[in-house]
Design a protein around this motif. Structure first.
Motif, short mmCIF file in Angstrom:
data_model
loop_
_atom_site.label_atom_id
_atom_site.label_comp_id
_atom_site.label_asym_id
_atom_site.label_seq_id
_atom_site.Cartn_x
_atom_site.Cartn_y
_atom_site.Cartn_z
N ASN A 134 33.65 2.13 11.78
CA ASN A 134 32.32 2.38 11.20
C ASN A 134 31.24 2.48 12.28
O ASN A 134 30.31 3.28 12.17
CB ASN A 134 31.97 1.34 10.13
N GLY A 135 31.38 1.70 13.35
CA GLY A 135 30.36 1.72 14.41
C GLY A 135 30.31 3.05 15.14
O GLY A 135 29.23 3.58 15.42
N GLU A 182 18.11 5.67 9.98
CA GLU A 182 19.03 4.54 9.75
C GLU A 182 19.54 4.50 8.30
O GLU A 182 20.75 4.42 8.07
CB GLU A 182 18.27 3.25 10.08
N LEU A 227 27.40 7.45 5.90
CA LEU A 227 28.60 6.76 6.36
C LEU A 227 29.49 6.41 5.16
O LEU A 227 30.71 6.61 5.18
CB LEU A 227 28.22 5.49 7.13
N ASP A 267 23.38 5.26 6.92
CA ASP A 267 24.23 4.32 6.18
C ASP A 267 24.79 4.99 4.92
O ASP A 267 25.98 4.87 4.61
CB ASP A 267 23.42 3.07 5.78
N ALA A 282 27.09 1.92 16.51
CA ALA A 282 25.92 1.43 15.78
C ALA A 282 26.38 0.50 14.66
O ALA A 282 27.49 0.66 14.15
CB ALA A 282 25.14 2.60 15.20
N LYS A 283 25.53 -0.43 14.28
CA LYS A 283 25.93 -1.39 13.25
C LYS A 283 25.55 -0.84 11.88
O LYS A 283 24.41 -0.46 11.65
CB LYS A 283 25.21 -2.72 13.50
N ALA A 284 26.53 -0.82 10.99
CA ALA A 284 26.24 -0.36 9.63
C ALA A 284 25.85 -1.54 8.77
O ALA A 284 26.26 -2.68 9.03
CB ALA A 284 27.47 0.32 9.05
N SER A 285 25.06 -1.28 7.74
CA SER A 285 24.65 -2.35 6.82
C SER A 285 25.90 -2.92 6.13
O SER A 285 26.81 -2.17 5.75
CB SER A 285 23.68 -1.76 5.80
N LEU A 343 24.00 8.88 13.29
CA LEU A 343 22.63 8.59 13.72
C LEU A 343 22.16 9.56 14.80
O LEU A 343 21.00 9.96 14.82
CB LEU A 343 22.56 7.17 14.30
N LYS A 367 29.04 5.72 12.61
CA LYS A 367 27.60 5.55 12.34
C LYS A 367 26.78 6.04 13.54
O LYS A 367 25.74 6.69 13.37
CB LYS A 367 27.31 4.07 12.06
N ALA A 368 27.25 5.75 14.76
CA ALA A 368 26.53 6.21 15.95
C ALA A 368 26.46 7.73 15.99
O ALA A 368 25.42 8.32 16.32
CB ALA A 368 27.22 5.68 17.21
N TYR A 378 37.81 1.25 8.18
CA TYR A 378 36.35 1.14 8.18
C TYR A 378 35.91 0.14 9.25
O TYR A 378 35.02 0.41 10.05
CB TYR A 378 35.85 0.70 6.80
#
Lengths: 78, 217
Positions: B56-57, B70, B77, B74, A58-61, B64, B60-61, B52
């Motif tokens: 991070n992807g 969302e 994370l 973040d 997933a894409k983080a901000s 989530l 984050k997945a 990172y």
């Protein structure tokens, strides 16, 4: 508990799915099997990695990284 | 050694390689995860920055998947990478790979967050409808494009998708929701013994499948 049963329990243990009453017996078996048990438990943690890798990233901000790095650098300075 | 790896990574061109043992494809000469962890243990912010970018992807997945929000994902994370920075000294290569350690940490934090936050009830409702519509939650995002991708994710999902849906669901609830066997039994209206069997069989098949994948590649 034989080692095969211990292996089954270990896989549940690493994902936190052992019931409280099973944990005591598991810990006894863990002591009984010693290093062999520890090595197997370590291998089971690969399941965590695999489950995470099974998801689409997933894409983080973008702001998150900036905030993180400034916090890290501030903490390092202080 | 780590500095040399960084220089080499800048010099050499990108090359596409896909291996099971190294989830994100590293540029030749790029520092390994272990080198980055050692550098973080020595308080090198640049190493955290690279770690990172690399993970991070994935993290984050995972977050989530647990909390279904969302903005909260973040925030979490960021907290998790801060914890990686603060707790790096507790990482030991003898106990596993850096990614495994980070995933364990992220999952724990995400499940803790889920339990604490009021969002729990809302996420429960969403999970309920997901569970009813699609018991095998791992499969629901699959697309033609993904199926064609021969990468690590595809290979792992192939193993997971090979399980009967009921086993996938039990593992999904235990791993991504942090549910106990009793909670899964109540949620799915299934006898406790059946839940235990599903978890044991499913996890063993995944474990064995992953071993085979590693042997093949």
């Amino acid at each position: 508990m034989n080692f095969e049963q211990f292996q089954n329990q270990s896989r549940l243990y690493v994902i936190g799915a052992l019931e409280p009453e099973e944990v005591e017996e598991f810990e006894k078996a863990r002591k009984k099997f010693g290093q062999k048990a520890e090595d197997f438990i370590t291998k089971c943690y690969a399941l965590h990695e695999a489950f995470a890798l099974s998801l689409r990233p997933a894409k983080a901000s973008a702001a998150i990284k900036d905030r993180l790095m400034s916090m890290v650098r501030e903490r390092k300075v202080s | 050694m780590y500095r040399r790896a960084k220089k080499q990574a800048r010099r050499k061109p990108k090359r596409e390689t896909r291996r099971f043992s190294a989830p994100p494809q590293l540029e030749p000469g790029a520092p390994t995860d272990l080198q980055l962890m050692h550098a973080i243990q020595s308080q090198d912010p640049e190493a955290l920055s690279q770690l990172y970018d690399r993970y991070n992807g994935i993290l984050k997945a995972l977050i989530l998947r647990v909390i279904h929000n969302e903005a909260e994902a973040d925030d979490l994370l960021q907290e998790i990478f801060m914890e990686i920075w603060n707790q790096a000294r507790n990482f030991s290569a003898q106990k596993g790979k850096p990614l495994g350690w980070m995933v364990t940490l992220a999952r724990r934090r995400a499940i803790d967050g889920l339990r604490k936050k009021q969002a729990y009830a809302r996420a429960e409702q969403r999970l309920q409808s997901e569970t009813e519509q699609q018991p095998d939650a791992w499969v629901h995002n699959a697309t033609e494009e993904e199926i064609a991708l021969s990468d690590t994710r595809f290979l792992i999902r192939k193993v997971i998708n090979g399980l009967p849906p009921a086993q996938q669901q039990a593992i999904d609830l235990a791993f991504f929701r942090g549910m106990s066997q009793r909670e899964i039994a109540a949620k799915t209206n299934t006898p406790l013994g059946t839940v235990k069997t599903r978890l044991e069989l499913g996890l063993k098949k995944i474990y064995d499948g992953l071993k085979e994948l590693k042997d093949e590649l």
